[in-house]
Design an enzyme around this catalytic site. Structure first.
Site, PDB file in Angstrom:
ATOM      1  N   CYS A   3       0.901  -1.047   0.144  1.00  0.00           N
ATOM      2  CA  CYS A   3      -0.073   0.266  -0.130  1.00  0.00           C
ATOM      3  C   CYS A   3       1.043   1.300  -0.044  1.00  0.00           C
ATOM      4  CB  CYS A   3      -0.919   0.029   1.285  1.00  0.00           C
ATOM      5  SG  CYS A   3      -1.759   1.581   1.529  1.00  0.00           S
ATOM      6  N   ASP A  29      -1.402  16.395  -2.017  1.00  0.00           N
ATOM      7  CA  ASP A  29      -1.574  15.445  -2.886  1.00  0.00           C
ATOM      8  C   ASP A  29      -0.641  15.646  -4.183  1.00  0.00           C
ATOM      9  OD1 ASP A  29      -4.285  13.826  -4.024  1.00  0.00           O
ATOM     10  OD2 ASP A  29      -2.835  14.446  -5.579  1.00  0.00           O
ATOM     11  N   HIS A  45      -4.279   0.827   8.276  1.00  0.00           N
ATOM     12  CA  HIS A  45      -4.570   0.438   7.025  1.00  0.00           C
ATOM     13  C   HIS A  45      -6.098  -0.020   7.020  1.00  0.00           C
ATOM     14  CE1 HIS A  45      -4.442  -0.757   2.747  1.00  0.00           C
ATOM     15  NE2 HIS A  45      -5.071  -1.902   3.003  1.00  0.00           N
ATOM     16  N   ASN A  86     -13.533   9.014  -2.026  1.00  0.00           N
ATOM     17  CA  ASN A  86     -13.990   8.208  -2.917  1.00  0.00           C
ATOM     18  C   ASN A  86     -13.883   6.683  -2.422  1.00  0.00           C
ATOM     19  OD1 ASN A  86     -14.188  10.100  -5.144  1.00  0.00           O
ATOM     20  ND2 ASN A  86     -11.690   9.988  -5.234  1.00  0.00           N
ATOM     21  N   GLY A  92     -13.573   6.342  -8.554  1.00  0.00           N
ATOM     22  CA  GLY A  92     -12.473   6.640  -9.047  1.00  0.00           C
ATOM     23  C   GLY A  92     -11.552   6.436  -7.993  1.00  0.00           C
ATOM     24  N   HIS A  99      -8.958   7.677   2.741  1.00  0.00           N
ATOM     25  CA  HIS A  99      -8.420   9.237   2.621  1.00  0.00           C
ATOM     26  C   HIS A  99      -9.508  10.029   2.440  1.00  0.00           C
ATOM     27  CE1 HIS A  99      -7.535   7.305  -1.563  1.00  0.00           C
ATOM     28  NE2 HIS A  99      -8.061   8.639  -1.892  1.00  0.00           N
TER      29      HIS A  99
HETATM   30  P1  DGP Z   1      -8.432   8.582  -5.050  1.00  0.00           P
HETATM   31  O1  DGP Z   1      -8.717   8.707  -6.490  1.00  0.00           O
HETATM   32  O2  DGP Z   1      -9.465   9.123  -4.112  1.00  0.00           O
HETATM   33  O3  DGP Z   1      -7.716   7.187  -4.546  1.00  0.00           O
HETATM   34  O4  DGP Z   1      -6.985   9.475  -4.952  1.00  0.00           O
HETATM   35  C1  DGP Z   1      -5.727   9.129  -4.633  1.00  0.00           C
HETATM   36  C2  DGP Z   1      -4.810  10.431  -4.685  1.00  0.00           C
HETATM   37  O5  DGP Z   1      -3.430  10.197  -4.080  1.00  0.00           O
HETATM   38  C3  DGP Z   1      -4.617  11.201  -6.091  1.00  0.00           C
HETATM   39  O6  DGP Z   1      -5.171  12.527  -6.107  1.00  0.00           O
HETATM   40  C4  DGP Z   1      -3.250  10.969  -6.487  1.00  0.00           C
HETATM   41  C5  DGP Z   1      -2.781  10.885  -4.709  1.00  0.00           C
HETATM   42  N1  DGP Z   1      -1.596  10.131  -4.728  1.00  0.00           N
HETATM   43  C6  DGP Z   1      -1.210   8.852  -5.178  1.00  0.00           C
HETATM   44  N2  DGP Z   1       0.026   8.382  -5.118  1.00  0.00           N
HETATM   45  C7  DGP Z   1       0.553   9.555  -4.299  1.00  0.00           C
HETATM   46  C8  DGP Z   1       2.007   9.609  -3.711  1.00  0.00           C
HETATM   47  O7  DGP Z   1       2.589   8.783  -3.829  1.00  0.00           O
HETATM   48  N3  DGP Z   1       2.133  10.679  -2.934  1.00  0.00           N
HETATM   49  C9  DGP Z   1       1.140  11.621  -2.977  1.00  0.00           C
HETATM   50  N4  DGP Z   1       1.502  12.631  -2.172  1.00  0.00           N
HETATM   51  N5  DGP Z   1      -0.168  11.454  -3.497  1.00  0.00           N
HETATM   52  C10 DGP Z   1      -0.447  10.566  -4.416  1.00  0.00           C
END
Ligand code: DGP
Length: 114
Positions: A3, A29, A45, A86, A92, A99
């Site tokens: 994860c 993000d 988790h 989400n 999505g 989160h």
């Molecule tokens: P969701 O679609 O709700 O699962 O959004 C996941 C979000 O996580 C997406 O906006 C991009 C972000 N994300 C994915 N990988 C990483 C990472 O390695 N670091 C950070 N800071 N954000 C990440």
């Protein structure tokens, strides 16, 4: 452990942290969709909101209290912010560790289905 967000919690993947306590971590993000775009996660988790159990009640409350604190830190407590979760494929969700997205810093568009 595969994860991504668990790896961010343990520190093996770097992140820009904005808030942390015993149970909650928040970081920016990597693909911001608004001037302020922060992810708020439990350190524990839990894959999706469907996996939240009654014993997690307090933890979910902790995420909301963290959101308030972060909104204050980011200067958007008064101007407003949006929290989005989400859950599952149609929403999505791409990272299967629960989160909230905290979005703010501009007038956000109306919610729509697409
Ligand atoms: P969701 O679609 O709700 O699962 O959004 C996941 C979000 O996580 C997406 O906006 C991009 C972000 N994300 C994915 N990988 C990483 C990472 O390695 N670091 C950070 N800071 N954000 C990440």
């Amino acid at each position: 452990m595969s994860c991504i967000f668990c790896k961010i919690v343990e520190g093996s993947i770097p992140s820009t942290k904005v808030y942390e306590n015993e149970h909650v971590l928040a970081f920016r993000d990597i693909q911001p969709a608004a001037p302020v775009h922060i992810l708020i996660i439990p350190k524990k988790h839990i894959a999706t909101m469907n996996d939240v159990e009654p014993d997690d009640r307090g933890l979910i409350g902790d995420l909301h209290i963290a959101a308030q604190e972060i909104a204050k830190q980011e200067g958007v407590f008064e101007s407003g912010y949006r929290l989005i979760n989400n859950c599952g494929a149609d929403s999505g969700q791409v990272v299967f560790h629960i989160h909230y997205h905290l979005l703010a810093g501009e007038k956000l568009g109306a919610l729509n289905a697409k």
